[in-house]
Design a protein around this motif. Structure first.
Motif, PDB file in Angstrom:
ATOM      1  N   LEU A 189     -11.319 -34.909 -22.583  1.00 22.56           N
ATOM      2  CA  LEU A 189     -12.065 -35.272 -21.371  1.00 22.56           C
ATOM      3  C   LEU A 189     -11.395 -34.706 -20.127  1.00 22.56           C
ATOM      4  N   TYR A 190     -10.066 -34.668 -20.138  1.00 25.78           N
ATOM      5  CA  TYR A 190      -9.387 -34.046 -19.001  1.00 25.78           C
ATOM      6  C   TYR A 190      -9.771 -32.566 -18.901  1.00 25.78           C
ATOM      7  N   GLY A 191      -9.888 -31.901 -20.023  1.00 26.02           N
ATOM      8  CA  GLY A 191     -10.293 -30.502 -20.001  1.00 26.02           C
ATOM      9  C   GLY A 191     -11.689 -30.296 -19.443  1.00 26.02           C
ATOM     10  N   LEU A 192     -12.551 -31.284 -19.620  1.00 29.49           N
ATOM     11  CA  LEU A 192     -13.938 -31.178 -19.147  1.00 29.49           C
ATOM     12  C   LEU A 192     -14.125 -31.645 -17.709  1.00 29.49           C
ATOM     13  N   TYR A 193     -13.313 -32.622 -17.289  1.00 30.77           N
ATOM     14  CA  TYR A 193     -13.565 -33.289 -15.994  1.00 30.77           C
ATOM     15  C   TYR A 193     -12.303 -33.354 -15.128  1.00 30.77           C
ATOM     16  N   SER A 194     -11.526 -32.298 -15.105  1.00 33.98           N
ATOM     17  CA  SER A 194     -10.283 -32.347 -14.336  1.00 33.98           C
ATOM     18  C   SER A 194     -10.574 -32.398 -12.831  1.00 33.98           C
ATOM     19  N   PRO A 195      -9.643 -32.961 -12.039  1.00 31.68           N
ATOM     20  CA  PRO A 195      -9.815 -33.023 -10.580  1.00 31.68           C
ATOM     21  C   PRO A 195      -9.910 -31.604  -9.990  1.00 31.68           C
ATOM     22  N   PRO A 196     -10.613 -31.484  -8.845  1.00 27.61           N
ATOM     23  CA  PRO A 196     -11.264 -32.550  -8.083  1.00 27.61           C
ATOM     24  C   PRO A 196     -12.683 -32.874  -8.559  1.00 27.61           C
ATOM     25  N   ASP A 197     -13.215 -32.100  -9.529  1.00 27.19           N
ATOM     26  CA  ASP A 197     -14.597 -32.302  -9.966  1.00 27.19           C
ATOM     27  C   ASP A 197     -14.808 -33.675 -10.587  1.00 27.19           C
ATOM     28  N   LEU A 198     -13.759 -34.270 -11.128  1.00 32.37           N
ATOM     29  CA  LEU A 198     -13.864 -35.571 -11.774  1.00 32.37           C
ATOM     30  C   LEU A 198     -14.585 -36.589 -10.914  1.00 32.37           C
ATOM     31  N   ALA A 199     -14.275 -36.618  -9.624  1.00 32.59           N
ATOM     32  CA  ALA A 199     -14.828 -37.643  -8.734  1.00 32.59           C
ATOM     33  C   ALA A 199     -16.355 -37.605  -8.676  1.00 32.59           C
ATOM     34  N   THR A 200     -16.926 -36.455  -8.942  1.00 33.99           N
ATOM     35  CA  THR A 200     -18.386 -36.305  -8.895  1.00 33.99           C
ATOM     36  C   THR A 200     -19.078 -37.162  -9.943  1.00 33.99           C
ATOM     37  N   TYR A 201     -18.382 -37.467 -11.040  1.00 31.76           N
ATOM     38  CA  TYR A 201     -19.001 -38.134 -12.183  1.00 31.76           C
ATOM     39  C   TYR A 201     -18.654 -39.625 -12.297  1.00 31.76           C
ATOM     40  N   CYS A 202     -17.872 -40.163 -11.362  1.00 30.67           N
ATOM     41  CA  CYS A 202     -17.321 -41.512 -11.530  1.00 30.67           C
ATOM     42  C   CYS A 202     -18.017 -42.539 -10.638  1.00 30.67           C
ATOM     43  N   HIS A 203     -18.432 -43.639 -11.256  1.00 34.55           N
ATOM     44  CA  HIS A 203     -19.028 -44.732 -10.499  1.00 34.55           C
ATOM     45  C   HIS A 203     -18.043 -45.301  -9.494  1.00 34.55           C
ATOM     46  N   SER A 204     -16.772 -45.421  -9.888  1.00 36.04           N
ATOM     47  CA  SER A 204     -15.772 -45.988  -8.983  1.00 36.04           C
ATOM     48  C   SER A 204     -15.606 -45.110  -7.738  1.00 36.04           C
ATOM     49  N   ALA A 205     -15.675 -43.804  -7.909  1.00 33.83           N
ATOM     50  CA  ALA A 205     -15.577 -42.910  -6.756  1.00 33.83           C
ATOM     51  C   ALA A 205     -16.766 -43.085  -5.825  1.00 33.83           C
ATOM     52  N   ARG A 206     -17.948 -43.209  -6.391  1.00 35.82           N
ATOM     53  CA  ARG A 206     -19.137 -43.397  -5.551  1.00 35.82           C
ATOM     54  C   ARG A 206     -19.044 -44.693  -4.764  1.00 35.82           C
ATOM     55  N   GLN A 207     -18.532 -45.758  -5.396  1.00 32.07           N
ATOM     56  CA  GLN A 207     -18.367 -47.032  -4.705  1.00 32.07           C
ATOM     57  C   GLN A 207     -17.453 -46.891  -3.497  1.00 32.07           C
ATOM     58  N   VAL A 208     -16.348 -46.205  -3.685  1.00 31.74           N
ATOM     59  CA  VAL A 208     -15.379 -46.030  -2.599  1.00 31.74           C
ATOM     60  C   VAL A 208     -15.991 -45.185  -1.484  1.00 31.74           C
ATOM     61  N   ILE A 209     -16.671 -44.120  -1.848  1.00 35.65           N
ATOM     62  CA  ILE A 209     -17.320 -43.264  -0.842  1.00 35.65           C
ATOM     63  C   ILE A 209     -18.376 -44.045  -0.079  1.00 35.65           C
ATOM     64  N   ASP A 210     -19.176 -44.839  -0.780  1.00 37.44           N
ATOM     65  CA  ASP A 210     -20.216 -45.647  -0.129  1.00 37.44           C
ATOM     66  C   ASP A 210     -19.624 -46.689   0.808  1.00 37.44           C
ATOM     67  N   SER A 211     -18.352 -47.039   0.594  1.00 33.65           N
ATOM     68  CA  SER A 211     -17.678 -47.997   1.466  1.00 33.65           C
ATOM     69  C   SER A 211     -17.040 -47.312   2.670  1.00 33.65           C
ATOM     70  N   GLY A 212     -17.266 -45.998   2.808  1.00 38.21           N
ATOM     71  CA  GLY A 212     -16.750 -45.262   3.951  1.00 38.21           C
ATOM     72  C   GLY A 212     -15.315 -44.811   3.804  1.00 38.21           C
ATOM     73  N   LEU A 213     -14.816 -44.733   2.568  1.00 34.96           N
ATOM     74  CA  LEU A 213     -13.409 -44.412   2.324  1.00 34.96           C
ATOM     75  C   LEU A 213     -13.272 -43.156   1.458  1.00 34.96           C
TER      76      LEU A 213
END
Length: 252
Positions: A189-213
């Motif tokens: 999975l790291y080979g498929l979703y390494s940073p920074p692209d990983l954040a595009t696929y993560c619910h937790s990242a979207r939550q943080v972005i939606d919170s203005g962070l």
């Protein structure tokens, strides 16, 4: 010596690991990254609380500690800080004591054996935390467990991908380590979703972005920017909180 990746704290508990084993807890977005940033800024210790109520009670019992935390990526009313690694990285925390409670990360430490070597890992301290874990595993002739905090007990892509990167670092440093199939999966999975692209696929990242962070996500995707390692050193009798301090570097 064997290496395991547990996709959730419940998986780690079910494996019934030994107290002699070494554990690396990952909540890459954002708790373990925040812990790394906190110790970069000179904090004396962090008290990890399982619940918001536990954190508030401890703050009343121990005035002077900074009360920090979040639920669902949002800062909590009346708290001094949220769980933002960016905010912590710009704060003067020298010799301060902090109480921290987060949605998933802090409670994951409670899943590890209380008297084991238990560390906070993330992309930001990956090389340092894996080297430290290996030193202890070699000395104790024990295994290493990478424990993903997950998201409400369910699989979290960000933590598992980070686990894959840490596993890769461990295998680079200890090529003969025996690996469980979970390591193969996490590294894949790291080979498929390494940073920074990983954040595009993560619910937790979207939550943080939606919170203005959104800046926190960029921070969490940085690799090997810090040598700070938060290590669990015990439990405070009066409050029941887990105590984390900055680990002292040791020779291999």
């Amino acid at each position: 010596m064997e290496l395991y990746v547990h996709m959730s704290p419940a998986d780690a508990v079910a494996a019934r690991p030994s107290d002699e084993d070494v554990f690396i807890v990952i909540d890459v977005i954002r708790a373990t990254t925040a812990l790394t940033a906190i110790f970069d800024r000179g904090a004396q210790c962090v008290f990890a609380a399982d619940t918001v109520e536990q954190a508030r009670t401890a703050a009343r019992l121990k005035p002077g500690r900074l009360l920090c935390g979040e639920r669902h990526a949002r800062a909590l009313p009346g708290f001094d800080y949220g769980n933002s690694p960016v905010q912590f990285s710009h704060s003067d925390l020298k010799n301060r004591e902090l109480i921290l409670t987060t949605t998933n990360g802090t409670r994951a430490f409670y899943a590890c054996p209380e008297h084991s070597v238990c560390l906070a890992g993330c992309f930001y301290n990956a090389r340092a935390v894996t080297a430290y874990a290996l030193v202890h595993a070699r000395r104790q002739e024990s295994n290493i467990h990478i424990v993903c905090a997950a998201e409400h007990g369910r699989f979290a892509l960000d933590d598992t991908v980070c686990a894959g990167y840490l596993a890769q670092e461990i295998q680079n440093q200890q090529p003969d380590i025996i690996t469980h199939e979970s390591v193969t999966a996490a590294r894949g999975l790291y080979g498929l979703y390494s940073p920074p692209d990983l954040a595009t696929y993560c619910h937790s990242a979207r939550q943080v972005i939606d919170s203005g962070l959104g800046a926190d996500i960029d921070f969490c995707m940085q690799q090997n920017g810090s040598d700070s390692i938060a290590r669990l050193v015990g439990k405070e009798a009066e409050t029941g909180l887990l105590i984390l301090e900055r680990a002292h570097q040791i020779a291999g």
